[in-house]
Design a protein around this motif. Structure first.
Motif, PDB file in Angstrom:
ATOM      1  N   ASP A 117       0.825  -1.075   0.030  1.00 38.36           N
ATOM      2  CA  ASP A 117      -0.032   0.060   0.040  1.00 38.36           C
ATOM      3  C   ASP A 117       0.727   1.269   0.008  1.00 38.36           C
ATOM      4  O   ASP A 117       1.978   1.266   0.642  1.00 38.36           O
ATOM      5  CB  ASP A 117      -0.931  -0.026   1.259  1.00 38.36           C
ATOM      6  CG  ASP A 117      -1.947  -1.050   1.215  1.00 38.36           C
ATOM      7  OD1 ASP A 117      -2.292  -1.453   0.130  1.00 38.36           O
ATOM      8  OD2 ASP A 117      -2.730  -1.056   2.237  1.00 38.36           O
ATOM      9  N   VAL A 118       0.615   2.130  -0.872  1.00 37.10           N
ATOM     10  CA  VAL A 118       1.101   3.469  -0.974  1.00 37.10           C
ATOM     11  C   VAL A 118       0.235   4.520  -0.154  1.00 37.10           C
ATOM     12  O   VAL A 118      -1.000   4.445  -0.496  1.00 37.10           O
ATOM     13  CB  VAL A 118       1.517   3.911  -2.288  1.00 37.10           C
ATOM     14  CG1 VAL A 118       2.239   5.299  -2.236  1.00 37.10           C
ATOM     15  CG2 VAL A 118       2.744   3.139  -2.670  1.00 37.10           C
ATOM     16  N   PHE A 119       0.563   5.216   0.756  1.00 33.74           N
ATOM     17  CA  PHE A 119      -0.118   6.420   1.300  1.00 33.74           C
ATOM     18  C   PHE A 119       0.128   7.696   0.886  1.00 33.74           C
ATOM     19  O   PHE A 119       1.395   8.087   1.397  1.00 33.74           O
ATOM     20  CB  PHE A 119      -0.129   6.208   2.782  1.00 33.74           C
ATOM     21  CG  PHE A 119      -0.730   4.879   3.460  1.00 33.74           C
ATOM     22  CD1 PHE A 119      -2.294   4.955   3.593  1.00 33.74           C
ATOM     23  CD2 PHE A 119       0.006   3.767   3.510  1.00 33.74           C
ATOM     24  CE1 PHE A 119      -2.738   3.749   3.989  1.00 33.74           C
ATOM     25  CE2 PHE A 119      -0.486   2.628   3.909  1.00 33.74           C
ATOM     26  CZ  PHE A 119      -1.821   2.643   4.284  1.00 33.74           C
ATOM     27  N   PRO A 120      -0.625   8.311  -0.187  1.00 34.15           N
ATOM     28  CA  PRO A 120      -0.132   9.863  -0.672  1.00 34.15           C
ATOM     29  C   PRO A 120      -0.228  10.713   0.478  1.00 34.15           C
ATOM     30  O   PRO A 120      -1.155  10.740   1.275  1.00 34.15           O
ATOM     31  CB  PRO A 120      -1.287  10.027  -1.581  1.00 34.15           C
ATOM     32  CG  PRO A 120      -1.954   8.573  -1.888  1.00 34.15           C
ATOM     33  CD  PRO A 120      -1.656   7.937  -0.680  1.00 34.15           C
ATOM     34  N   GLY A 121       0.858  11.428   0.720  1.00 36.28           N
ATOM     35  CA  GLY A 121       1.030  12.805   1.338  1.00 36.28           C
ATOM     36  C   GLY A 121       1.068  12.296   2.888  1.00 36.28           C
ATOM     37  O   GLY A 121       1.017  13.222   3.846  1.00 36.28           O
ATOM     38  N   ARG A 122       1.157  10.979   3.396  1.00 38.00           N
ATOM     39  CA  ARG A 122       1.418  10.602   4.736  1.00 38.00           C
ATOM     40  C   ARG A 122       2.739  11.037   5.375  1.00 38.00           C
ATOM     41  O   ARG A 122       3.741  10.882   4.684  1.00 38.00           O
ATOM     42  CB  ARG A 122       1.152   9.046   4.663  1.00 38.00           C
ATOM     43  CG  ARG A 122       1.079   8.437   6.270  1.00 38.00           C
ATOM     44  CD  ARG A 122       1.742   7.291   6.364  1.00 38.00           C
ATOM     45  NE  ARG A 122       3.047   7.202   5.834  1.00 38.00           N
ATOM     46  CZ  ARG A 122       3.684   5.950   5.807  1.00 38.00           C
ATOM     47  NH1 ARG A 122       3.094   4.871   5.986  1.00 38.00           N
ATOM     48  NH2 ARG A 122       5.081   6.075   5.088  1.00 38.00           N
ATOM     49  N   ALA A 123       2.782  11.248   6.577  1.00 40.31           N
ATOM     50  CA  ALA A 123       4.070  12.009   7.234  1.00 40.31           C
ATOM     51  C   ALA A 123       4.741  10.702   7.188  1.00 40.31           C
ATOM     52  O   ALA A 123       4.237   9.558   7.203  1.00 40.31           O
ATOM     53  CB  ALA A 123       3.786  12.599   8.413  1.00 40.31           C
ATOM     54  N   HIS A 124       5.861  10.818   7.879  1.00 43.90           N
ATOM     55  CA  HIS A 124       7.014   9.737   8.271  1.00 43.90           C
ATOM     56  C   HIS A 124       6.462   9.107   9.510  1.00 43.90           C
ATOM     57  O   HIS A 124       7.166   9.385  10.635  1.00 43.90           O
ATOM     58  CB  HIS A 124       8.247  10.055   8.370  1.00 43.90           C
ATOM     59  CG  HIS A 124       9.306   8.726   8.338  1.00 43.90           C
ATOM     60  ND1 HIS A 124       9.545   7.904   7.476  1.00 43.90           N
ATOM     61  CD2 HIS A 124      10.211   8.512   9.440  1.00 43.90           C
ATOM     62  CE1 HIS A 124      10.499   7.113   7.650  1.00 43.90           C
ATOM     63  NE2 HIS A 124      10.910   7.527   9.175  1.00 43.90           N
ATOM     64  N   GLU A 125       5.237   8.254   9.609  1.00 45.78           N
ATOM     65  CA  GLU A 125       4.819   7.780  10.945  1.00 45.78           C
ATOM     66  C   GLU A 125       3.861   6.526  10.460  1.00 45.78           C
ATOM     67  O   GLU A 125       3.804   6.312   9.139  1.00 45.78           O
ATOM     68  CB  GLU A 125       3.794   8.930  11.523  1.00 45.78           C
ATOM     69  CG  GLU A 125       2.523   9.405  10.511  1.00 45.78           C
ATOM     70  CD  GLU A 125       1.954  10.506  10.934  1.00 45.78           C
ATOM     71  OE1 GLU A 125       2.362  11.177  12.110  1.00 45.78           O
ATOM     72  OE2 GLU A 125       0.671  10.694  10.426  1.00 45.78           O
ATOM     73  N   VAL A 126       3.617   6.084  11.482  1.00 41.13           N
ATOM     74  CA  VAL A 126       2.411   4.835  11.141  1.00 41.13           C
ATOM     75  C   VAL A 126       1.067   5.337  11.145  1.00 41.13           C
ATOM     76  O   VAL A 126       0.599   5.942  12.295  1.00 41.13           O
ATOM     77  CB  VAL A 126       2.701   3.857  12.318  1.00 41.13           C
ATOM     78  CG1 VAL A 126       1.675   2.632  11.901  1.00 41.13           C
ATOM     79  CG2 VAL A 126       4.015   3.403  12.142  1.00 41.13           C
ATOM     80  N   SER A 127       0.280   5.271   9.981  1.00 39.48           N
ATOM     81  CA  SER A 127      -1.173   5.655  10.276  1.00 39.48           C
ATOM     82  C   SER A 127      -2.056   4.909  10.525  1.00 39.48           C
ATOM     83  O   SER A 127      -1.937   3.728  11.051  1.00 39.48           O
ATOM     84  CB  SER A 127      -1.341   5.905   8.627  1.00 39.48           C
ATOM     85  OG  SER A 127      -1.712   4.732   7.853  1.00 39.48           O
ATOM     86  N   ALA A 128      -3.347   5.425  10.757  1.00 42.44           N
ATOM     87  CA  ALA A 128      -4.331   4.674  11.610  1.00 42.44           C
ATOM     88  C   ALA A 128      -4.603   3.548  10.610  1.00 42.44           C
ATOM     89  O   ALA A 128      -5.021   2.212  11.237  1.00 42.44           O
ATOM     90  CB  ALA A 128      -5.725   5.623  11.683  1.00 42.44           C
ATOM     91  N   ALA A 129      -4.607   3.583   9.401  1.00 45.06           N
ATOM     92  CA  ALA A 129      -4.855   2.471   8.515  1.00 45.06           C
ATOM     93  C   ALA A 129      -4.008   1.249   8.498  1.00 45.06           C
ATOM     94  O   ALA A 129      -4.366   0.158   8.550  1.00 45.06           O
ATOM     95  CB  ALA A 129      -5.004   2.907   7.022  1.00 45.06           C
ATOM     96  N   GLU A 130      -2.808   1.617   8.745  1.00 44.32           N
ATOM     97  CA  GLU A 130      -1.570   0.656   9.060  1.00 44.32           C
ATOM     98  C   GLU A 130      -1.847  -0.271  10.510  1.00 44.32           C
ATOM     99  O   GLU A 130      -1.772  -1.396  10.391  1.00 44.32           O
ATOM    100  CB  GLU A 130      -0.195   1.313   8.799  1.00 44.32           C
ATOM    101  CG  GLU A 130      -0.010   1.807   7.579  1.00 44.32           C
ATOM    102  CD  GLU A 130       1.077   2.653   7.399  1.00 44.32           C
ATOM    103  OE1 GLU A 130       2.378   2.470   6.869  1.00 44.32           O
ATOM    104  OE2 GLU A 130       1.187   3.972   8.045  1.00 44.32           O
TER     105      GLU A 130
END
Length: 214
Positions: free
Chosen positions: A178-191
């Motif tokens: 999965d590629v997350f457009p515009g996501r910061a260098h962090e673990v997102s809620a989706a991940e």
């Protein structure tokens, strides 16, 4: 085991096991705060700690040198020891996960064909080194692997993410990338939701379906 943080359930009674590897300049405590405390708590988590806060000094996208290979070998041995520490107590399924440099290390351990986790999650990860370098490619066929990246990530460029996806696919793993457009260098809620779903599947005695939505 020294230099490791235990979180979650007691190992002997856990439904699943997880070794979670932090990134460069981070700590196990930060990974607990940002990620692990939001995951199922019937899982036993071990979070190894990198000496000096870094698993290797080079960038993941630099060509491999003798120094980097030696650092990788030492770091992989430390992660393998964490896996062995859990498996000495429990035979429950084990997820190897990591963020950034920890995600890269997780892919390297899977590709080395040692320790053999039941699933891998490399969050903002890639292979260490260049495609032209001599790198191991002995991942277990059919191993569930979840790989993520961001299109503007300052540490793992999208090209390295794509090369890692192709590399792991060529090794015969069961890959979701999965590629997350515009996501910061962090673990997102989706991940985090995907990790939780993978651990729930492992705890239920089945291979991770990796069907959580983005």
């Amino acid at each position: 085991m020294a230099d490791v943080l235990h979180f979650g359930a007691a190992v002997a009674g856990a439904r699943a096991l997880c070794v979670f590897v932090h990134g460069r300049g981070q700590t196990p405590e930060a990974m607990v705060d940002h990620v692990v405390r939001h995951l199922p708590q019937d899982v036993a988590y071990l979070l190894p700690r990198a000496p000096g806060g870094s698993w290797y000094l080079a960038r993941a996208v630099d060509a491999l040198t003798d120094v980097t290979r030696a650092e990788l070998a030492a770091s992989l041995a430390q992660v393998e020891a964490a896996i062995a520490d859990l498996r000495r107590v429990s035979a429950r399924p084990l997820l190897l996960a990591g963020f950034s440099q920890g995600g890269c290390l997780s892919l390297e351990l899977a590709s080395a064909g040692r320790a053999r986790p039941d699933a891998v999650a490399a969050l903002t990860g890639c292979r260490v080194g260049l495609a032209s370098d001599d790198r191991p490619s002995a991942a277990t066929e059919g191993l569930p692997v979840y790989l993520t990246g961001g299109d503007r990530d300052p540490w793992i460029p999208l090209s390295a993410f794509a090369e890692a996806a192709a590399d792991m696919g060529a090794q015969g793993v069961a890959l979701r990338a999965d590629v997350f457009p515009g996501r910061a260098h962090e673990v997102s809620a989706a991940e985090i939701a995907m990790l939780a779903a993978m651990l729930a599947d492992l705890g239920a005695g089945q291979a991770p379906r990796m069907e959580a939505p983005r």
